[in-house]
Design a protein around this motif. Structure first.
Motif, PDB file in Angstrom:
ATOM      1  N   ALA A 226       0.844  -1.201   0.000  1.00 23.95           N
ATOM      2  CA  ALA A 226       0.000   0.000   0.000  1.00 23.95           C
ATOM      3  C   ALA A 226       0.874   1.243   0.000  1.00 23.95           C
ATOM      4  N   GLY A 227       0.290   2.352  -0.425  1.00 19.02           N
ATOM      5  CA  GLY A 227       1.015   3.618  -0.451  1.00 19.02           C
ATOM      6  C   GLY A 227       0.153   4.693  -1.083  1.00 19.02           C
ATOM      7  N   PRO A 228       0.692   5.857  -1.341  1.00 19.97           N
ATOM      8  CA  PRO A 228      -0.102   6.934  -1.942  1.00 19.97           C
ATOM      9  C   PRO A 228      -0.457   6.640  -3.395  1.00 19.97           C
ATOM     10  N   PHE A 229      -1.482   7.312  -3.884  1.00 19.43           N
ATOM     11  CA  PHE A 229      -1.874   7.170  -5.288  1.00 19.43           C
ATOM     12  C   PHE A 229      -0.934   8.012  -6.160  1.00 19.43           C
ATOM     13  N   LYS A 230       0.347   7.681  -6.125  1.00 26.71           N
ATOM     14  CA  LYS A 230       1.354   8.467  -6.838  1.00 26.71           C
ATOM     15  C   LYS A 230       2.358   7.545  -7.523  1.00 26.71           C
ATOM     16  N   PRO A 231       3.033   8.035  -8.587  1.00 26.42           N
ATOM     17  CA  PRO A 231       3.991   7.186  -9.299  1.00 26.42           C
ATOM     18  C   PRO A 231       5.091   6.628  -8.412  1.00 26.42           C
ATOM     19  N   GLU A 232       5.555   7.395  -7.414  1.00 25.44           N
ATOM     20  CA  GLU A 232       6.642   6.897  -6.574  1.00 25.44           C
ATOM     21  C   GLU A 232       6.255   5.634  -5.812  1.00 25.44           C
ATOM     22  N   ASN A 233       4.964   5.466  -5.527  1.00 28.54           N
ATOM     23  CA  ASN A 233       4.506   4.222  -4.897  1.00 28.54           C
ATOM     24  C   ASN A 233       4.673   3.050  -5.863  1.00 28.54           C
ATOM     25  N   GLY A 234       4.400   3.295  -7.137  1.00 29.07           N
ATOM     26  CA  GLY A 234       4.613   2.255  -8.147  1.00 29.07           C
ATOM     27  C   GLY A 234       6.076   1.901  -8.301  1.00 29.07           C
ATOM     28  N   VAL A 235       6.942   2.903  -8.276  1.00 26.69           N
ATOM     29  CA  VAL A 235       8.387   2.661  -8.375  1.00 26.69           C
ATOM     30  C   VAL A 235       8.855   1.804  -7.201  1.00 26.69           C
ATOM     31  N   ARG A 236       8.478   2.218  -6.000  1.00 26.65           N
ATOM     32  CA  ARG A 236       8.893   1.492  -4.794  1.00 26.65           C
ATOM     33  C   ARG A 236       8.352   0.065  -4.786  1.00 26.65           C
TER      34      ARG A 236
END
Length: 345
Positions: A226-236
């Motif tokens: 889980a994480g924010p609805f942001k691209p950096e969450n996808g990267v991580r």
């Protein structure tokens, strides 16, 4: 103060009873008379502000604007822009003005709940639409006492039962995304979700889990994050999945923004989408169609959600009886080039 003393039924006697003074004393304060002790005046004024009471003269002179305030935590995603586009279209045909407010993660105000609600009354706002932000019970109660129409769109936290809300069929969308990947032959399917406390993200996760369990597949905890609805969450999330001994062959991302981060990290690590790994997003934004490769995504009717939110405000303004306080619009899967059968080992 109980709900029977909301502004439509509020009387000087009710205010007097709350403060513990006589109705004539409250009347003197309302009319600006000076023959009231300062301590008593202060208590009465505090009660009047807390309840949103206005004298008949004040109510007649209050500005009446056909304007609605729209609150976003941010407007740096295609998701928010699409909702705003639909809302603005509806406002144009309804002769409504839109006042935009960007607040950050919390729909908070330095004014405090009571003062903020009173500001909306003083400025003649028709109501408020809150998009994705968390909105506290104190703020909602302050609006409720003043009978300010409010609608929440895709709230991060579940709104009270008496608050109007607009959303999409997130559970069904999550199930459709995972089912599509299962039908292609994938069995190791990961989920990179939004904030764990967000109602929409939970529903998408539960839909994904339902599809896997129906296929007899146990959900692997290592495949869920889980994480924010942001691209950096996808990267991580992509980095963590690729580091596993047995990485997934497909990923369901809880938003198109997360999926774009996954695509970026895949390029950096020479992972081909969809040849090496399939990817499904959620939202159906223009970014999904324009990405490389074009992204398979669960499409939300974002502009319709914006239009529905403003329609709720208009219906409340007209005093209509509304059977349901929740509108849930259908999602549908749009298959593009980011999904394919798993590579044969």
């Amino acid at each position: 103060m109980d709900r029977d003393t909301r502004p439509s039924k509020l009387t000087l006697a009710a205010v007097a009873a709350e403060v513990g003074v006589s109705a004539p004393t409250v009347s003197k304060v309302v009319n600006g008379r000076q023959d009231v002790a300062e301590a008593t005046r202060a208590r009465v004024m505090a009660a009047l502000q807390r309840t949103g009471y206005k004298s008949p003269l004040q109510r007649k002179s209050a500005p009446v604007h056909r304007a609605v305030e729209v609150v976003f935590d941010s407007l740096n995603s295609a998701y928010g822009v699409e909702i705003l586009n639909g809302l603005m279209e509806q406002a144009a045909v309804s002769d409504m003005e839109v006042i935009l407010s960007i607040t950050g993660r919390q729909a908070a105000s330095p004014l405090g709940p009571e003062a903020r609600a009173q500001r909306l009354v003083d400025e003649g706002r028709a109501g408020m639409i809150v998009v994705t932000s968390a909105f506290g019970s104190a703020q909602l109660e302050a609006f409720n006492r003043r009978q300010i129409p409010i609608v929440v769109v895709d709230p991060l936290n579940p709104p009270p039962a008496d608050v109007f809300s607009v959303g999409a069929s997130n559970w069904a969308g999550g199930k459709a995304a995972a089912s599509h990947l299962l039908e292609l032959g994938h069995r190791r399917i990961a989920y990179i979700g939004g904030p764990s406390a967000a109602e929409c993200s939970q529903a998408r996760l539960h839909g994904y889990m339902a599809a896997l369990m129906a296929a007899g597949i146990t959900v692997d905890d290592e495949y869920v994050s889980a994480g924010p609805f942001k691209p950096e969450n996808g990267v991580r999330g992509m980095k963590a999945l690729l580091a596993l001994e047995n990485p997934p062959t497909a990923i369901f991302a809880a938003s198109d923004s997360i999926a774009l981060g996954i695509l970026a990290e895949a390029r950096r690590q020479n992972v081909r989408i969809p040849e090496d790994m399939s990817l499904v997003g959620f939202d159906g934004t223009p970014q999904a169609e324009e990405s490389v490769p074009p992204l398979t995504s669960v499409s939300q009717p974002l502009q319709d959600m914006g239009r529905s939110a403003l329609s709720f405000i208009l219906r409340q303004m007209r005093g209509e009886d509304i059977d349901s306080r929740r509108v849930e619009l259908a999602t549908h899967l749009v298959v593009r080039e980011s999904t394919a059968p798993p590579r044969k080992s």
